[in-house]
Design a protein around this motif. Sequence first.
Motif, PDB file in Angstrom:
ATOM      1  N   GLU A   1      31.196  43.155  43.343  1.00 61.09           N
ATOM      2  CA  GLU A   1      31.287  44.633  42.098  1.00 61.09           C
ATOM      3  C   GLU A   1      32.454  44.111  41.406  1.00 61.09           C
ATOM      4  OE1 GLU A   1      28.968  46.560  41.514  1.00 61.09           O
ATOM      5  OE2 GLU A   1      27.717  45.460  42.857  1.00 61.09           O
ATOM      6  N   ASP A   2      33.372  43.550  42.169  1.00 60.32           N
ATOM      7  CA  ASP A   2      34.682  43.404  41.540  1.00 60.32           C
ATOM      8  C   ASP A   2      34.939  41.777  40.915  1.00 60.32           C
ATOM      9  OD1 ASP A   2      37.420  43.102  40.449  1.00 60.32           O
ATOM     10  OD2 ASP A   2      38.291  43.735  42.401  1.00 60.32           O
ATOM     11  N   PRO A   3      34.804  41.607  39.654  1.00 62.44           N
ATOM     12  CA  PRO A   3      34.821  40.462  38.815  1.00 62.44           C
ATOM     13  C   PRO A   3      36.219  39.708  38.794  1.00 62.44           C
ATOM     14  CG  PRO A   3      34.947  42.264  37.029  1.00 62.44           C
ATOM     15  CD  PRO A   3      34.537  42.882  38.448  1.00 62.44           C
ATOM     16  N   THR A   4      36.980  40.644  39.467  1.00 62.88           N
ATOM     17  CA  THR A   4      38.460  39.924  39.180  1.00 62.88           C
ATOM     18  C   THR A   4      38.808  39.159  40.502  1.00 62.88           C
ATOM     19  OG1 THR A   4      39.601  41.918  40.201  1.00 62.88           O
ATOM     20  CG2 THR A   4      39.454  41.793  37.781  1.00 62.88           C
ATOM     21  N   ILE A   5      37.611  39.021  41.249  1.00 63.88           N
ATOM     22  CA  ILE A   5      38.117  38.247  42.604  1.00 63.88           C
ATOM     23  C   ILE A   5      36.697  37.405  43.045  1.00 63.88           C
ATOM     24  CG2 ILE A   5      39.583  39.799  43.815  1.00 63.88           C
ATOM     25  CD1 ILE A   5      37.407  41.227  45.393  1.00 63.88           C
ATOM     26  N   LYS A   6      36.865  36.091  43.559  1.00 60.79           N
ATOM     27  CA  LYS A   6      35.794  35.680  43.835  1.00 60.79           C
ATOM     28  C   LYS A   6      36.400  34.641  44.967  1.00 60.79           C
ATOM     29  CE  LYS A   6      36.444  32.446  40.062  1.00 60.79           C
ATOM     30  NZ  LYS A   6      35.718  31.798  39.027  1.00 60.79           N
ATOM     31  N   ILE A   7      35.141  34.213  45.748  1.00 62.18           N
ATOM     32  CA  ILE A   7      35.608  33.043  46.759  1.00 62.18           C
ATOM     33  C   ILE A   7      35.124  31.820  46.101  1.00 62.18           C
ATOM     34  CG2 ILE A   7      35.256  32.225  49.108  1.00 62.18           C
ATOM     35  CD1 ILE A   7      34.809  35.319  49.944  1.00 62.18           C
ATOM     36  N   THR A   8      35.931  30.835  45.875  1.00 61.27           N
ATOM     37  CA  THR A   8      35.085  29.455  45.248  1.00 61.27           C
ATOM     38  C   THR A   8      35.269  28.376  46.213  1.00 61.27           C
ATOM     39  OG1 THR A   8      37.593  28.994  44.573  1.00 61.27           O
ATOM     40  CG2 THR A   8      36.225  30.288  43.075  1.00 61.27           C
ATOM     41  N   ASN A   9      34.399  27.412  46.179  1.00 55.96           N
ATOM     42  CA  ASN A   9      33.968  26.392  47.149  1.00 55.96           C
ATOM     43  C   ASN A   9      34.837  25.220  46.363  1.00 55.96           C
ATOM     44  OD1 ASN A   9      33.214  24.435  48.788  1.00 55.96           O
ATOM     45  ND2 ASN A   9      31.388  24.077  47.786  1.00 55.96           N
ATOM     46  N   VAL A  10      35.873  24.793  47.335  1.00 52.07           N
ATOM     47  CA  VAL A  10      36.728  23.669  46.722  1.00 52.07           C
ATOM     48  C   VAL A  10      35.914  22.469  47.313  1.00 52.07           C
ATOM     49  CG1 VAL A  10      38.878  22.507  46.590  1.00 52.07           C
ATOM     50  CG2 VAL A  10      38.876  25.130  46.435  1.00 52.07           C
ATOM     51  N   HIS A  11      35.089  22.036  46.619  1.00 44.55           N
ATOM     52  CA  HIS A  11      34.550  20.710  47.106  1.00 44.55           C
ATOM     53  C   HIS A  11      35.082  19.694  47.841  1.00 44.55           C
ATOM     54  CE1 HIS A  11      30.626  18.686  47.318  1.00 44.55           C
ATOM     55  NE2 HIS A  11      30.989  17.602  46.701  1.00 44.55           N
ATOM     56  N   GLY A  12      34.600  19.502  49.136  1.00 48.59           N
ATOM     57  CA  GLY A  12      34.775  18.436  50.180  1.00 48.59           C
ATOM     58  C   GLY A  12      36.012  18.918  50.767  1.00 48.59           C
ATOM     59  N   VAL A  13      36.634  20.175  50.292  1.00 49.78           N
ATOM     60  CA  VAL A  13      37.999  20.483  51.417  1.00 49.78           C
ATOM     61  C   VAL A  13      37.725  22.012  51.804  1.00 49.78           C
ATOM     62  CG1 VAL A  13      40.398  21.207  50.922  1.00 49.78           C
ATOM     63  CG2 VAL A  13      39.097  19.492  49.536  1.00 49.78           C
TER      64      VAL A  13
END
Length: 293
Positions: A274-286
């Motif tokens: 619901e908050d577009p200013t935050i996200k959890i991203t996948n740092v591939h392989g790390v």
Amino acid sequence: MSQKLRYIIPAIICLFTISWAIPFEQEKSNPKAERVKIALRQVGNELLLSNKDSSSIIRPVVQLNALQYQLSFEGKLAFLPDSLVAIVDKNFEKAGLSKNYIVEVIRCQDQEVSYSFEMNFNQNKTIVPCSGRKVANACHQIEVQFIEEADAVSESKLAIAGLAAGLLVFLIVGFRKNNTTRLRTSSEESEATDIDVYTVGSFHFYPKQNKLAKEKDTIALSKKECELLVIFANRPNEIIKREELTKTVWEDHGVIVGRSLDTYISKLRKKLKEDPTIKITNVHGVGYKLEVE
């Protein structure tokens, strides 16, 4: 001979015995890259044929590091998980590769894990979930991570190490018998600071109450979701390794189940969307990173 030397000399001998009996360094399983690439290309060919696709191109297999490889395709791919498991297992066995490995099927679009499984010499550690549920047609990459294997230690060395360790404990107890000191634990030396509320973007996060709040809306969180979010909230915009997240939330409690981390990360993403200013991203392989604008 002084009283101290009576204990120190045998203790040194015990330490050398243990260091000989149980090697400190473990040999890694490092399969031949050429053999892995051939096996993976055959896996890709059989998967495409199972989709009745005999024309799509299988891209060159990429070696990401000493133990990790990536297989990708020109077109889209759909498959049944049990077919994927059988095809990989058959071709790896035929190529004489290690039976200790993890396979992840990753969507190209968002780098989410569509399916994964783990094979292990120890059948109790083999994890093959959701075998009957078809994975939808999409652009997919298949990554294989071989797991390090320790050389077996002979029974005779284990017996000697056990005897030496027992003698060492006896010597330590004897030396300290009349000189015991009460050790203070870290919890006695300092009290952990509990934070009642975090600000995560436009959310207020209450870890003690297992909830997120945004204006008048409240979102309930599970215990594991709270533990993960506390780690992210304390270290925003910082890459946190998978191993650290898994160890902190699962291993210290004695239980690690397959792709639990990815499952709970996906749940957190849905609750924070619901908050577009935050996200959890996948740092591939790390690992993962909580990005806060």
